[in-house]
Design an enzyme around this catalytic site. Structure first.
Site, PDB file in Angstrom:
ATOM      1  N   SER A   1       0.864  -1.185   0.000  1.00  0.00           N
ATOM      2  CA  SER A   1       0.000   0.000   0.000  1.00  0.00           C
ATOM      3  C   SER A   1       0.899   1.234   0.000  1.00  0.00           C
ATOM      4  O   SER A   1       2.067   1.156   0.419  1.00  0.00           O
ATOM      5  CB  SER A   1      -0.865  -0.005   1.270  1.00  0.00           C
TER       6      SER A   1
ATOM      7  N   TYR B   1      -2.343  -0.820  10.175  1.00  0.00           N
ATOM      8  CA  TYR B   1      -2.446  -1.125   8.740  1.00  0.00           C
ATOM      9  C   TYR B   1      -1.163  -0.684   8.028  1.00  0.00           C
ATOM     10  O   TYR B   1      -0.544  -1.460   7.290  1.00  0.00           O
ATOM     11  CB  TYR B   1      -3.665  -0.413   8.144  1.00  0.00           C
TER      12      TYR B   1
HETATM   13  P1  NAP Z   1     -11.824  -5.657   0.563  1.00  0.00           P
HETATM   14  O1  NAP Z   1     -12.735  -5.208  -0.502  1.00  0.00           O
HETATM   15  O2  NAP Z   1     -12.149  -5.348   1.977  1.00  0.00           O
HETATM   16  O3  NAP Z   1     -11.551  -7.224   0.413  1.00  0.00           O
HETATM   17  C1  NAP Z   1     -10.680  -7.845   1.330  1.00  0.00           C
HETATM   18  C2  NAP Z   1     -10.823  -9.327   1.200  1.00  0.00           C
HETATM   19  O4  NAP Z   1     -10.052  -9.929   2.254  1.00  0.00           O
HETATM   20  C3  NAP Z   1     -12.256  -9.794   1.380  1.00  0.00           C
HETATM   21  O5  NAP Z   1     -12.542 -10.831   0.462  1.00  0.00           O
HETATM   22  C4  NAP Z   1     -12.263 -10.303   2.813  1.00  0.00           C
HETATM   23  O6  NAP Z   1     -13.196 -11.320   3.051  1.00  0.00           O
HETATM   24  C5  NAP Z   1     -10.857 -10.857   2.938  1.00  0.00           C
HETATM   25  N1  NAP Z   1     -10.505 -10.992   4.341  1.00  0.00           N
HETATM   26  C6  NAP Z   1     -10.497 -10.022   5.277  1.00  0.00           C
HETATM   27  N2  NAP Z   1     -10.219 -10.553   6.478  1.00  0.00           N
HETATM   28  C7  NAP Z   1     -10.026 -11.865   6.287  1.00  0.00           C
HETATM   29  C8  NAP Z   1      -9.750 -12.957   7.147  1.00  0.00           C
HETATM   30  N3  NAP Z   1      -9.630 -12.795   8.478  1.00  0.00           N
HETATM   31  N4  NAP Z   1      -9.629 -14.189   6.629  1.00  0.00           N
HETATM   32  C9  NAP Z   1      -9.784 -14.374   5.303  1.00  0.00           C
HETATM   33  N5  NAP Z   1     -10.078 -13.418   4.436  1.00  0.00           N
HETATM   34  C10 NAP Z   1     -10.210 -12.159   4.923  1.00  0.00           C
HETATM   35  O7  NAP Z   1     -10.373  -5.045   0.307  1.00  0.00           O
HETATM   36  P2  NAP Z   1      -9.626  -4.627  -1.048  1.00  0.00           P
HETATM   37  O8  NAP Z   1      -9.710  -3.169  -1.169  1.00  0.00           O
HETATM   38  O9  NAP Z   1     -10.034  -5.521  -2.156  1.00  0.00           O
HETATM   39  O10 NAP Z   1      -8.130  -4.946  -0.590  1.00  0.00           O
HETATM   40  C11 NAP Z   1      -7.382  -6.049  -1.055  1.00  0.00           C
HETATM   41  C12 NAP Z   1      -5.936  -5.841  -0.679  1.00  0.00           C
HETATM   42  O11 NAP Z   1      -5.460  -4.632  -1.309  1.00  0.00           O
HETATM   43  C13 NAP Z   1      -5.710  -5.623   0.824  1.00  0.00           C
HETATM   44  O12 NAP Z   1      -4.515  -6.255   1.207  1.00  0.00           O
HETATM   45  C14 NAP Z   1      -5.575  -4.124   0.953  1.00  0.00           C
HETATM   46  O13 NAP Z   1      -4.815  -3.753   2.067  1.00  0.00           O
HETATM   47  C15 NAP Z   1      -4.892  -3.765  -0.350  1.00  0.00           C
HETATM   48  N6  NAP Z   1      -5.068  -2.379  -0.791  1.00  0.00           N
HETATM   49  C16 NAP Z   1      -6.272  -1.926  -1.214  1.00  0.00           C
HETATM   50  C17 NAP Z   1      -6.403  -0.608  -1.669  1.00  0.00           C
HETATM   51  C18 NAP Z   1      -7.718  -0.053  -2.154  1.00  0.00           C
HETATM   52  O14 NAP Z   1      -7.792   1.158  -2.466  1.00  0.00           O
HETATM   53  N7  NAP Z   1      -8.771  -0.839  -2.267  1.00  0.00           N
HETATM   54  C19 NAP Z   1      -5.275   0.241  -1.691  1.00  0.00           C
HETATM   55  C20 NAP Z   1      -4.038  -0.261  -1.246  1.00  0.00           C
HETATM   56  C21 NAP Z   1      -3.950  -1.585  -0.814  1.00  0.00           C
HETATM   57  P3  NAP Z   1     -14.751 -10.950   3.357  1.00  0.00           P
HETATM   58  O15 NAP Z   1     -15.274 -10.417   2.073  1.00  0.00           O
HETATM   59  O16 NAP Z   1     -15.325 -12.224   3.737  1.00  0.00           O
HETATM   60  O17 NAP Z   1     -14.717  -9.904   4.421  1.00  0.00           O
END
Ligand code: NAP
Length: 254
Positions: A153, A166
């Site tokens: 990130s 985070y």
């Molecule tokens: P998201 O929409 O919240 O999806 C996160 C996923 O991780 C969901 O499928 C969630 O499952 C799963 N998860 C969370 N806790 C878990 C656990 N205890 N065990 C198993 N699975 C778990 O997030 P996202 O935005 O797609 O983010 C994906 C990655 O990209 C993350 O590592 C995040 O830090 C990184 N990131 C995202 C952004 C952004 O702007 N979106 C920017 C920088 C980095 P559930 O659906 O069941 O909750």
């Protein structure tokens, strides 16, 4: 956006595990990998979401995926060993892992950060990918071209107020990736890199920035070129890099 165009059969016959595959970026990555020929192992905590991704892949004519429900908050070492044994019995090897699952935790100062929340965020974002990687390395070494991708990130490269555990977990993820990359640098069939997705239209982003207009952000589908490049054979020589999915770079520069 990272500039790379994947051939239609980029990941043909590859077996790839994606964590957090039920929603957001993980869902889009699983679908993109299946579309380019991979057999995708969908790991996540909400089974109904994984079932929906499974159905989407099947409906699109992709290879039959596998579903592994697993909560990375409560999983212990025996769970990871069982995961590895199941994958060995079913597939005999693993060609890639995307450590995508993550949680945001609290948005507050270090001074006020609740230690219980701190440990939870570290467990899901950092310790789980560490143990999973350690346990799956023997299976990855059975592949002729294995790729491990960690998720970073912007706040994992430069600290920012109120991003707490985070941000620290993402700094540590970069460190974990670099340390492992150095350890495996003489293994031609194994590589490890990280992707910083950049602000992307997902549930996590909406939670972090409730006042933002999500339609100004790219979708998880739009940031897939970086995920495809680092998983496919075109990145075979790339190890120890952290790339921006929304950066100006092109695959040929790496
Ligand atoms: P998201 O929409 O919240 O999806 C996160 C996923 O991780 C969901 O499928 C969630 O499952 C799963 N998860 C969370 N806790 C878990 C656990 N205890 N065990 C198993 N699975 C778990 O997030 P996202 O935005 O797609 O983010 C994906 C990655 O990209 C993350 O590592 C995040 O830090 C990184 N990131 C995202 C952004 C952004 O702007 N979106 C920017 C920088 C980095 P559930 O659906 O069941 O909750």
């Amino acid at each position: 956006m990272f500039n790379y165009t994947a051939p239609n059969d980029l990941l043909k016959e590859r077996i790839i595990l994606v964590t957090g595959a039920g929603d957001g970026i993980g869902r889009a990555t699983a679908l993109a990998y299946a579309k380019t020929g991979a057999t995708v192992i969908l790991l996540g905590r909400t089974e109904a979401k994984l079932d929906a991704v499974y159905d989407e892949i099947e409906a699109a004519g992709g290879a039959q995926p596998a579903i592994i429900p697993m909560d990375l908050d409560s999983a212990t070492e025996p769970d990871y060993i069982e995961l590895s044994n199941t994958l060995f019995d079913t597939f005999g090897r693993l060609d890639g892992v995307v450590h995508n699952a993550g949680v945001l935790g609290a948005r507050t100062s270090i001074e006020n950060y609740d230690p219980i929340t701190w440990e939870k965020v570290m467990r899901i974002n950092l310790t789980a990918p560490f143990i999973m990687t350690q346990t799956l390395l023997p299976l990855l070494r059975r592949s002729e071209d294995a790729s491990i991708i960690f998720t970073s990130s912007g706040v994992g490269r430069k600290g920012r107020a109120y991003w707490g555990a985070y941000a620290v977990s993402k700094f540590a993820t970069e460190g974990l990736m670099q340390t492992l990359a150095d350890e495996i640098e003489n293994e031609p069939n194994l590589r490890v890199n990280a992707i910083n997705p950049g602000g992307t239209r997902t549930p996590m982003r909406a939670y972090a920035y409730p006042a933002e207009d999500p339609f100004k952000l790219p979708t998880p589908e739009e940031i897939q070129p970086a995920y495809l490049f680092l998983m496919g054979p075109d990145s075979k020589q790339v190890n120890g890099q952290s790339i921006d999915a929304q950066g100006d770079m092109s695959a040929s520069q790496l």
